[in-house]
Design a protein around this motif. Sequence first.
Motif, PDB file in Angstrom:
ATOM      1  N   ALA A  28       6.044  -1.663   1.430  1.00  0.00           N
ATOM      2  CA  ALA A  28       5.503  -3.029   1.436  1.00  0.00           C
ATOM      3  C   ALA A  28       4.435  -3.176   2.522  1.00  0.00           C
ATOM      4  O   ALA A  28       3.415  -3.841   2.310  1.00  0.00           O
ATOM      5  CB  ALA A  28       6.625  -4.040   1.646  1.00  0.00           C
ATOM      6  N   ILE A  29       4.653  -2.534   3.655  1.00  0.00           N
ATOM      7  CA  ILE A  29       3.666  -2.632   4.742  1.00  0.00           C
ATOM      8  C   ILE A  29       2.357  -1.946   4.342  1.00  0.00           C
ATOM      9  O   ILE A  29       1.277  -2.528   4.441  1.00  0.00           O
ATOM     10  CB  ILE A  29       4.217  -2.011   6.047  1.00  0.00           C
ATOM     11  N   VAL A  30       2.471  -0.718   3.830  1.00  0.00           N
ATOM     12  CA  VAL A  30       1.216  -0.033   3.476  1.00  0.00           C
ATOM     13  C   VAL A  30       0.551  -0.677   2.255  1.00  0.00           C
ATOM     14  O   VAL A  30      -0.669  -0.639   2.120  1.00  0.00           O
ATOM     15  CB  VAL A  30       1.394   1.494   3.266  1.00  0.00           C
ATOM     16  N   ARG A  31       1.354  -1.304   1.395  1.00  0.00           N
ATOM     17  CA  ARG A  31       0.758  -2.025   0.268  1.00  0.00           C
ATOM     18  C   ARG A  31      -0.126  -3.165   0.788  1.00  0.00           C
ATOM     19  O   ARG A  31      -1.224  -3.400   0.284  1.00  0.00           O
ATOM     20  CB  ARG A  31       1.857  -2.595  -0.647  1.00  0.00           C
ATOM     21  N   ALA A  32       0.375  -3.839   1.819  1.00  0.00           N
ATOM     22  CA  ALA A  32      -0.430  -4.914   2.416  1.00  0.00           C
ATOM     23  C   ALA A  32      -1.687  -4.334   3.073  1.00  0.00           C
ATOM     24  O   ALA A  32      -2.766  -4.921   3.003  1.00  0.00           O
ATOM     25  CB  ALA A  32       0.395  -5.693   3.429  1.00  0.00           C
ATOM     26  N   LEU A  33      -1.559  -3.150   3.694  1.00  0.00           N
ATOM     27  CA  LEU A  33      -2.719  -2.545   4.369  1.00  0.00           C
ATOM     28  C   LEU A  33      -3.821  -2.148   3.387  1.00  0.00           C
ATOM     29  O   LEU A  33      -4.989  -2.091   3.751  1.00  0.00           O
ATOM     30  CB  LEU A  33      -2.291  -1.292   5.143  1.00  0.00           C
ATOM     31  N   MET A  34      -3.429  -1.878   2.153  1.00  0.00           N
ATOM     32  CA  MET A  34      -4.406  -1.470   1.135  1.00  0.00           C
ATOM     33  C   MET A  34      -5.507  -2.512   0.951  1.00  0.00           C
ATOM     34  O   MET A  34      -6.583  -2.201   0.481  1.00  0.00           O
ATOM     35  CB  MET A  34      -3.706  -1.247  -0.214  1.00  0.00           C
ATOM     36  N   MET A  35      -5.205  -3.768   1.291  1.00  0.00           N
ATOM     37  CA  MET A  35      -6.201  -4.823   1.113  1.00  0.00           C
ATOM     38  C   MET A  35      -7.106  -4.973   2.340  1.00  0.00           C
ATOM     39  O   MET A  35      -7.923  -5.876   2.403  1.00  0.00           O
ATOM     40  CB  MET A  35      -5.512  -6.157   0.812  1.00  0.00           C
ATOM     41  N   HIS A  36      -6.915  -4.118   3.330  1.00  0.00           N
ATOM     42  CA  HIS A  36      -7.676  -4.175   4.584  1.00  0.00           C
ATOM     43  C   HIS A  36      -7.660  -5.571   5.196  1.00  0.00           C
ATOM     44  O   HIS A  36      -8.726  -6.154   5.434  1.00  0.00           O
ATOM     45  CB  HIS A  36      -9.131  -3.740   4.360  1.00  0.00           C
ATOM     46  N   PRO A  37      -6.483  -6.104   5.428  1.00  0.00           N
ATOM     47  CA  PRO A  37      -6.428  -7.474   5.962  1.00  0.00           C
ATOM     48  C   PRO A  37      -6.923  -7.527   7.405  1.00  0.00           C
ATOM     49  O   PRO A  37      -6.767  -6.565   8.146  1.00  0.00           O
ATOM     50  CB  PRO A  37      -4.940  -7.807   5.885  1.00  0.00           C
ATOM     51  N   GLU A  38      -7.506  -8.673   7.739  1.00  0.00           N
ATOM     52  CA  GLU A  38      -7.969  -8.843   9.113  1.00  0.00           C
ATOM     53  C   GLU A  38      -6.814  -9.248  10.018  1.00  0.00           C
ATOM     54  O   GLU A  38      -6.836  -8.987  11.212  1.00  0.00           O
ATOM     55  CB  GLU A  38      -9.071  -9.901   9.158  1.00  0.00           C
ATOM     56  N   VAL A  39      -5.829  -9.897   9.422  1.00  0.00           N
ATOM     57  CA  VAL A  39      -4.633 -10.284  10.164  1.00  0.00           C
ATOM     58  C   VAL A  39      -3.425  -9.912   9.303  1.00  0.00           C
ATOM     59  O   VAL A  39      -3.451 -10.073   8.085  1.00  0.00           O
ATOM     60  CB  VAL A  39      -4.602 -11.809  10.423  1.00  0.00           C
ATOM     61  N   LEU A  40      -2.392  -9.426   9.963  1.00  0.00           N
ATOM     62  CA  LEU A  40      -1.185  -9.056   9.231  1.00  0.00           C
ATOM     63  C   LEU A  40      -0.028  -9.940   9.701  1.00  0.00           C
ATOM     64  O   LEU A  40       0.214 -10.063  10.906  1.00  0.00           O
ATOM     65  CB  LEU A  40      -0.876  -7.580   9.507  1.00  0.00           C
TER      66      LEU A  40
END
Lengths: 245, 219
Positions: free
Chosen positions: A149-161
Amino acid sequence: MEEILNISNLTKRYDDLVVLDHVNLSVKKGEVIVLVGTSGCGKSTFLRCINALEKIQEGKVSLDGEVINPAGGKLNTVRERIGMVFQSYDLFPHKTVLQNMILAPVKVKKINKKEAEKEALALLDRVGLLSKKDSYPHQLSGGQKQRVAIVRALMMHPEVLLLDEITAALDPEMVREVLDVVISLAREGRTMIIVTHELTFARAVADRMIFIDGGKIVEEGSPEEFFNHPKTDRLKKFLDSFSYD
Amino acid sequence: MNAEVLISYFPLYGEAFWLTVRIGLIGIGLAFVIGIVTAFFSYFKVPFFSQLSKVYIELFRNTPLLVQLFFIYFGLPKIGIRISAEVCGVVGLGLLGGSYMAEGFRSGLEAVPKSQTESALALGMTRGQMFFNVIFPEAFSLSVPAIVANIIFLLKETSVFSAISLMDLMFTAKDLIGLYYNTTEALFLLVLFYMVMLLPVSILGNVIEKKVRFKMFGA
């Protein structure tokens, strides 16, 4: 460091119940903020207001100068820029690990599938789950699911997590593997706002600690002063509830 | 039972079988589309259309197919709309089935945890992307048992088509009994042909059910 996220006078009410009461917070680029507080104090709601999963009644949230809640324009383009990971992992059960990771980049960002896969595999490798790329979520342990789930979120290159109690549903022996990933993200300078009950972890990862009680920020400071020299009685009481001596 | 009679009846049943299957499949296909569209309207609470869907579902779920067929076949011509018995069968089955399918899909949609919606939105998906890539596929596999049950139910419901003189299996059996009084043979073939039609659906349904379940929950 420049400010990336600004929250001013954020107020969230459900009918008469005030959950967040004129909260202000400024987050700098690369800063790791850890929110703690008793259950129901509004800390999860606070995260959900930041990426506009909740409507707010007063105040505003701005990302890089652009007001994102209340959102004028397209909510989805804002949420692309803010990643969020939930307590319940919420991987998509009908998709494999790899499919879970590339779905949003391919559909939302229109990234080439091959490229997305390449990036996904690199990220899976980084969190030690390359061998699980073709597994379905139900074949993974809780800790593995949460790392995906964490790396899935990183796939979108978020500016804030935003991380919302991501270890709360895990068996104790799996907490570490997930938190290690978060610590490595903090080290590479990711901007994160974390809600957690893992105080030792909070101390290790936080640049700034924030204590929320009754919908307000009651105290904030560096981990050192926050844990060793709490100023308010409410924070003292809260910290005491975690110790057994 | 007389084997010669059975053999001589066989081609008639064969024809009726294909007619039943054809109308059944087209009608169920229509039901599927109506079901998905109505479920979509109710899920997103689309103004006007979601209320319309509700009225439609309650109207067609709570009236017998025979009555609906009579209405379409005998009632509509009175206001100038004249359609063939076959089209009438397809439309009737589609409308009745649509209301059942809509409820089947709705139960699936409601069983998808709300957190799935949120995590899809949090990844930047629009509501449409979320619906078609995440919520609907999940809901669909949750709805499979209900949908298979609906398909079997609808295929069996085709037996009332005989009332609007469609030469389906039931019509053929009744006709033959009326003509030659070989009741045993006629009824035996009727049961046989219905079984030939429905058993594969039932078995296939079980296989699909297991497959999608396994993928989602590993059970």
